[in-house]
Write a protein that holds these residues in place. Sequence first.
Motif, PDB file in Angstrom:
ATOM      1  N   PHE A  67       0.794  -1.230   0.000  1.00  0.00           N
ATOM      2  CA  PHE A  67       0.000   0.000   0.000  1.00  0.00           C
ATOM      3  C   PHE A  67       0.830   1.285   0.000  1.00  0.00           C
ATOM      4  N   GLY A  68       2.139   1.157   0.111  1.00  0.00           N
ATOM      5  CA  GLY A  68       2.990   2.345   0.145  1.00  0.00           C
ATOM      6  C   GLY A  68       3.346   2.746   1.562  1.00  0.00           C
ATOM      7  N   ALA A  69       4.600   3.147   1.760  1.00  0.00           N
ATOM      8  CA  ALA A  69       5.089   3.480   3.091  1.00  0.00           C
ATOM      9  C   ALA A  69       4.390   4.662   3.753  1.00  0.00           C
ATOM     10  N   PRO A  70       4.081   5.742   3.033  1.00  0.00           N
ATOM     11  CA  PRO A  70       3.478   6.906   3.713  1.00  0.00           C
ATOM     12  C   PRO A  70       2.178   6.578   4.432  1.00  0.00           C
ATOM     13  N   LYS A  71       1.307   5.814   3.806  1.00  0.00           N
ATOM     14  CA  LYS A  71       0.034   5.465   4.449  1.00  0.00           C
ATOM     15  C   LYS A  71       0.263   4.623   5.700  1.00  0.00           C
ATOM     16  N   VAL A  72       1.166   3.651   5.596  1.00  0.00           N
ATOM     17  CA  VAL A  72       1.412   2.743   6.725  1.00  0.00           C
ATOM     18  C   VAL A  72       2.101   3.482   7.868  1.00  0.00           C
ATOM     19  N   PHE A  73       3.098   4.308   7.553  1.00  0.00           N
ATOM     20  CA  PHE A  73       3.815   5.061   8.586  1.00  0.00           C
ATOM     21  C   PHE A  73       2.852   5.972   9.348  1.00  0.00           C
ATOM     22  N   ALA A  74       2.001   6.676   8.607  1.00  0.00           N
ATOM     23  CA  ALA A  74       1.059   7.599   9.247  1.00  0.00           C
ATOM     24  C   ALA A  74       0.071   6.869  10.142  1.00  0.00           C
ATOM     25  N   ALA A  75      -0.411   5.717   9.699  1.00  0.00           N
ATOM     26  CA  ALA A  75      -1.374   4.957  10.493  1.00  0.00           C
ATOM     27  C   ALA A  75      -0.763   4.493  11.815  1.00  0.00           C
ATOM     28  N   VAL A  76       0.467   3.990  11.746  1.00  0.00           N
ATOM     29  CA  VAL A  76       1.123   3.509  12.968  1.00  0.00           C
ATOM     30  C   VAL A  76       1.381   4.659  13.934  1.00  0.00           C
ATOM     31  N   LEU A  77       1.894   5.770  13.422  1.00  0.00           N
ATOM     32  CA  LEU A  77       2.146   6.923  14.290  1.00  0.00           C
ATOM     33  C   LEU A  77       0.876   7.408  14.971  1.00  0.00           C
ATOM     34  N   ALA A  78      -0.243   7.377  14.254  1.00  0.00           N
ATOM     35  CA  ALA A  78      -1.498   7.881  14.809  1.00  0.00           C
ATOM     36  C   ALA A  78      -1.971   7.048  15.991  1.00  0.00           C
ATOM     37  N   ALA A 104       4.456   0.140  22.279  1.00  0.00           N
ATOM     38  CA  ALA A 104       5.700  -0.514  21.871  1.00  0.00           C
ATOM     39  C   ALA A 104       5.716  -0.874  20.392  1.00  0.00           C
ATOM     40  N   SER A 105       4.547  -0.914  19.765  1.00  0.00           N
ATOM     41  CA  SER A 105       4.528  -1.211  18.326  1.00  0.00           C
ATOM     42  C   SER A 105       5.071  -0.052  17.506  1.00  0.00           C
ATOM     43  N   ALA A 106       5.456   1.038  18.168  1.00  0.00           N
ATOM     44  CA  ALA A 106       6.156   2.121  17.453  1.00  0.00           C
ATOM     45  C   ALA A 106       7.399   1.586  16.762  1.00  0.00           C
ATOM     46  N   GLY A 107       7.960   0.521  17.316  1.00  0.00           N
ATOM     47  CA  GLY A 107       9.163  -0.067  16.733  1.00  0.00           C
ATOM     48  C   GLY A 107       8.970  -0.651  15.347  1.00  0.00           C
ATOM     49  N   VAL A 108       7.729  -0.912  14.945  1.00  0.00           N
ATOM     50  CA  VAL A 108       7.498  -1.498  13.622  1.00  0.00           C
ATOM     51  C   VAL A 108       7.773  -0.490  12.516  1.00  0.00           C
ATOM     52  N   THR A 109       7.809   0.800  12.845  1.00  0.00           N
ATOM     53  CA  THR A 109       8.008   1.811  11.814  1.00  0.00           C
ATOM     54  C   THR A 109       9.373   1.705  11.148  1.00  0.00           C
ATOM     55  N   PHE A 110      10.301   1.025  11.798  1.00  0.00           N
ATOM     56  CA  PHE A 110      11.632   0.871  11.214  1.00  0.00           C
ATOM     57  C   PHE A 110      11.572   0.292   9.805  1.00  0.00           C
ATOM     58  N   VAL A 111      10.855  -0.812   9.643  1.00  0.00           N
ATOM     59  CA  VAL A 111      10.842  -1.469   8.337  1.00  0.00           C
ATOM     60  C   VAL A 111      10.049  -0.649   7.316  1.00  0.00           C
ATOM     61  N   VAL A 112       9.103   0.146   7.788  1.00  0.00           N
ATOM     62  CA  VAL A 112       8.352   1.010   6.867  1.00  0.00           C
ATOM     63  C   VAL A 112       9.294   2.040   6.253  1.00  0.00           C
ATOM     64  N   GLY A 113      10.113   2.656   7.090  1.00  0.00           N
ATOM     65  CA  GLY A 113      11.065   3.631   6.590  1.00  0.00           C
ATOM     66  C   GLY A 113      12.146   3.016   5.715  1.00  0.00           C
ATOM     67  N   GLY A 346      10.424  -4.235   1.259  1.00  0.00           N
ATOM     68  CA  GLY A 346       9.567  -4.157   2.434  1.00  0.00           C
ATOM     69  C   GLY A 346       9.356  -5.509   3.078  1.00  0.00           C
ATOM     70  N   THR A 347       9.094  -6.523   2.262  1.00  0.00           N
ATOM     71  CA  THR A 347       8.881  -7.875   2.781  1.00  0.00           C
ATOM     72  C   THR A 347      10.134  -8.391   3.469  1.00  0.00           C
ATOM     73  N   ALA A 348      11.296  -8.267   2.803  1.00  0.00           N
ATOM     74  CA  ALA A 348      12.554  -8.749   3.382  1.00  0.00           C
ATOM     75  C   ALA A 348      12.923  -7.963   4.636  1.00  0.00           C
ATOM     76  N   ALA A 349      12.764  -6.637   4.578  1.00  0.00           N
ATOM     77  CA  ALA A 349      13.086  -5.809   5.746  1.00  0.00           C
ATOM     78  C   ALA A 349      12.161  -6.131   6.906  1.00  0.00           C
ATOM     79  N   GLY A 350      10.897  -6.394   6.611  1.00  0.00           N
ATOM     80  CA  GLY A 350       9.962  -6.758   7.671  1.00  0.00           C
ATOM     81  C   GLY A 350      10.351  -8.047   8.364  1.00  0.00           C
ATOM     82  N   LEU A 351      10.774  -9.032   7.578  1.00  0.00           N
ATOM     83  CA  LEU A 351      11.193 -10.313   8.149  1.00  0.00           C
ATOM     84  C   LEU A 351      12.469 -10.158   8.969  1.00  0.00           C
TER      85      LEU A 351
END
Length: 427
Positions: A67-78, A104-113, A346-351
């Motif tokens: 879906f693209g990083a900007p949408k996912v990053f914004a959703a997590v931050l919110a 603590a799920s703020a840490g997931v933003t790493f792979v989004v960036g 994104g998939t590899a970084a997430g894993l």
Amino acid sequence: MTKWRTLLLATAAFNLSFLIWFSFAPFTGPIGEEFGLTTWDLGLLASAAIWSAPPGRIVTGWLSDRFGAPKVFAAVLAYVGAFSVVSAFADSYVAFFLSRLVVASAGVTFVVGIQHVAQWFPEEQLGTAEGVYAGVGNAGAAGGALLLPRLFGTDWRSAFLVTGVAAMAMAVVYVLLGEDAESEARAREASERASLREWLHVATRYGVLGLSLAYVMSFGLEISMNGWLPTYFREGFGSGLVVASTFAATFSLAAGLLRPIGGYVSDRLVREERDVLPVFAGRPREQWTVVCLSCVVVSLFGLTLAGETGSVTLTVAAGVLVGASCAFAEGAVFAQVPAMFPERTGTAAGLVGGIGTFGGIGFPLVFASAATTLGSVHAGYAAVAALVVPIVLLNAWIARPVVARRAHAAGPFDPASSPERADESDD
């Protein structure tokens, strides 16, 4: 240029995310006093801060491709910001604990960036760009340790309220300024490849398996120590809240700000075709990763020895060396990830990022257990060093040219893709 704006935006957002992720660490003393917590309880709290990161990173990495990083990053931050505000008003430890699990799920933003930056930078600049992003972003933990106690004293509730509001504001900024990729075609290609079949394929490649475990012993160790070190300096040296947090921040600064060096060296070795471990000739990125992982092991043993001397100065210096070793290893790992999986970053970084955070869950428990069972708060670092030696050996095995050249395509659960069949086509 848009790529530099993207790097700045992603770095700023991740820095804030990291600050929020470990904003509890400087306040373990007053939080423990208010809720009547033991040293073991504090170790559990440090561990719990990582629980949501492994599955969260794996999912958000895929979502970023889809879906693209900007949408996912914004959703997590919110939602992280909203629950940080909730935790500021918690009137029981159960309510506090549960709300901080979400924060603590703020840490997931790493792979989004990581995915976002990779969509804008060419292969020869990936290690450096990702190193700057992650290094400066990771330094948010140090910012929290240095700034929050000074700004709010022991008033952790106000700290969580303010940082929560800041996260929600950053979500709005990301929506307004973020762009998915340098071209619509590149964004569309990443989205189309984000399927369950592709995810399973990437998850079972030698490259992902080795780098994931390498990230366990580098980033996993870093985040475990971000949460544990204020307690360690308080219990081991009798330091007060501000002093202990300041000592801990020296580690976080080294682990964060030096990370770009790890990525830069990896890029430079590739450009110059230089071998630093000739036994793995022709695989400079892999060689550099193995060197960095070995330094993590040696520096951990050094930290235990320094702590046992009773010298806080020597211990802080040893902690900085551990932080530097982690930083170089992290930069080396995430120079490899996007270079190895350019269409599925994104998939590899997430894993890799998700599995790597398991170290943050387990290592604080090792630290706390060593303090309890061995009677020394310093012994946990040597115990962790011994535990991670097999990871170094595994990555050395994968660094062999016959395996490394097909590490993105071959996997242990796919006999037909044996790495020795280097003459066969990839994928």
